[in-house]
Motif scaffolding. Structure first.
Motif, PDB file in Angstrom:
ATOM      1  N   GLU A 166       0.840  -1.204   0.000  1.00 14.47           N
ATOM      2  CA  GLU A 166       0.000   0.000   0.000  1.00 14.47           C
ATOM      3  C   GLU A 166       0.872   1.250   0.000  1.00 14.47           C
ATOM      4  O   GLU A 166       0.634   2.174  -0.779  1.00 14.47           O
ATOM      5  CB  GLU A 166      -0.920  -0.018   1.225  1.00 14.47           C
ATOM      6  CG  GLU A 166      -1.915   1.122   1.242  1.00 14.47           C
ATOM      7  CD  GLU A 166      -2.856   1.030   2.429  1.00 14.47           C
ATOM      8  OE1 GLU A 166      -3.079   2.074   3.064  1.00 14.47           O
ATOM      9  OE2 GLU A 166      -3.352  -0.080   2.710  1.00 14.47           O
ATOM     10  N   GLU A 167       1.877   1.284   0.849  1.00 18.72           N
ATOM     11  CA  GLU A 167       2.773   2.444   0.914  1.00 18.72           C
ATOM     12  C   GLU A 167       3.565   2.599  -0.379  1.00 18.72           C
ATOM     13  O   GLU A 167       3.734   3.711  -0.884  1.00 18.72           O
ATOM     14  CB  GLU A 167       3.724   2.314   2.101  1.00 18.72           C
ATOM     15  CG  GLU A 167       3.027   2.447   3.440  1.00 18.72           C
ATOM     16  CD  GLU A 167       3.906   2.031   4.618  1.00 18.72           C
ATOM     17  OE1 GLU A 167       5.111   1.770   4.423  1.00 18.72           O
ATOM     18  OE2 GLU A 167       3.355   1.973   5.731  1.00 18.72           O
ATOM     19  N   GLU A 170       1.262   4.002  -3.007  1.00 18.43           N
ATOM     20  CA  GLU A 170       0.990   5.423  -2.735  1.00 18.43           C
ATOM     21  C   GLU A 170       2.177   6.275  -3.144  1.00 18.43           C
ATOM     22  O   GLU A 170       2.009   7.349  -3.741  1.00 18.43           O
ATOM     23  CB  GLU A 170       0.683   5.645  -1.257  1.00 18.43           C
ATOM     24  CG  GLU A 170      -0.664   5.178  -0.822  1.00 18.43           C
ATOM     25  CD  GLU A 170      -0.888   5.304   0.675  1.00 18.43           C
ATOM     26  OE1 GLU A 170       0.000   5.804   1.389  1.00 18.43           O
ATOM     27  OE2 GLU A 170      -1.951   4.873   1.138  1.00 18.43           O
ATOM     28  N   ASP A 171       3.387   5.791  -2.872  1.00 26.22           N
ATOM     29  CA  ASP A 171       4.600   6.538  -3.232  1.00 26.22           C
ATOM     30  C   ASP A 171       4.799   6.654  -4.728  1.00 26.22           C
ATOM     31  O   ASP A 171       5.415   7.606  -5.204  1.00 26.22           O
ATOM     32  CB  ASP A 171       5.849   5.895  -2.606  1.00 26.22           C
ATOM     33  CG  ASP A 171       5.895   6.059  -1.093  1.00 26.22           C
ATOM     34  OD1 ASP A 171       5.142   6.903  -0.551  1.00 26.22           O
ATOM     35  OD2 ASP A 171       6.687   5.343  -0.459  1.00 26.22           O
ATOM     36  N   GLN A 173       2.369   6.887  -6.976  1.00 24.82           N
ATOM     37  CA  GLN A 173       1.288   7.631  -7.626  1.00 24.82           C
ATOM     38  C   GLN A 173       1.765   9.062  -7.914  1.00 24.82           C
ATOM     39  O   GLN A 173       2.376   9.706  -7.070  1.00 24.82           O
ATOM     40  CB  GLN A 173       0.058   7.691  -6.725  1.00 24.82           C
ATOM     41  CG  GLN A 173      -0.600   6.345  -6.497  1.00 24.82           C
ATOM     42  CD  GLN A 173      -1.187   5.774  -7.761  1.00 24.82           C
ATOM     43  OE1 GLN A 173      -1.741   6.480  -8.565  1.00 24.82           O
ATOM     44  NE2 GLN A 173      -1.021   4.477  -7.929  1.00 24.82           N
TER      45      GLN A 173
END
Length: 176
Positions: A166-167, A170-171, A173
């Protein structure tokens, strides 16, 4: 196509179990290179290792790793796959999780399993420690995430990997 996650670590670190659970959580397929070798040769991976010898086994393993890297699922590699340079090159641009297990926990998890020729010795604890020393640098070289799996239930390990994914996503994107 390439794997969503590749799991590496010593025997007993939980690669197969965690790989199946992670694949289920993400609705993906689980691919295990040891199981691929077992299907190809019609025998347990340890028996294939003993029959072929380590050099030829590593060649067969490299073929299985190359094939597994074409999946979009979760891939669990055999404990010694990182010893082969071509396998490490294939892992260079992948999300790789190193499931670290201590020698004491690894021996506990694999005790009584006679299908692991590298651990089927008089002093499995000393041999496990030796394998850890020999391979840790390669696991660390290819890994993006290290998870200490001692004392953790598989679902806790899966949770850590899901958080990492998930992290990471997100990074990656783009900012609005």
């Amino acid at each position: 196509m390439s794997p969503r996650v590749v799991l590496v670590g010593l025997p007993g670190s939980g690669k197969t179990t965690v790989g199946r659970r992670l694949a289920n959580a993400l609705h993906l397929t689980a691919v295990d290179t040891d199981q691929m070798i077992e299907r190809k040769y019609g025998s347990a991976c340890g028996h294939v290792f003993e029959k072929l010898g380590e050099e030829r086994f590593r060649e067969a393993e490299a073929e299985a790793v190359a094939e597994a890297m074409t999946t979009d699922g979760i891939v669990s590699l055999g404990g010694g796959a990182v010893l082969t340079a071509s396998n490490r090159r294939l892992l260079a641009n992948q999300r790789v999780v190193y499931l670290h297990v201590s020698a004491a926990e690894g021996v506990r998890r694999t005790s009584g399993d006679t299908s692991r020729p590298l651990l089927n010795v008089d002093n499995p604890a000393a041999r496990y420690e030796q394998l850890l020393e020999e391979r840790a640098q390669f696991y660390e070289e290819v890994a993006n995430l290290l998870v200490h799996s001692d004392g953790l239930q598989p679902h806790r390990v899966v949770t850590q990997i899901l958080q990492f994914l998930e992290e990471d996503e997100e990074d990656s994107q783009p900012l609005p």
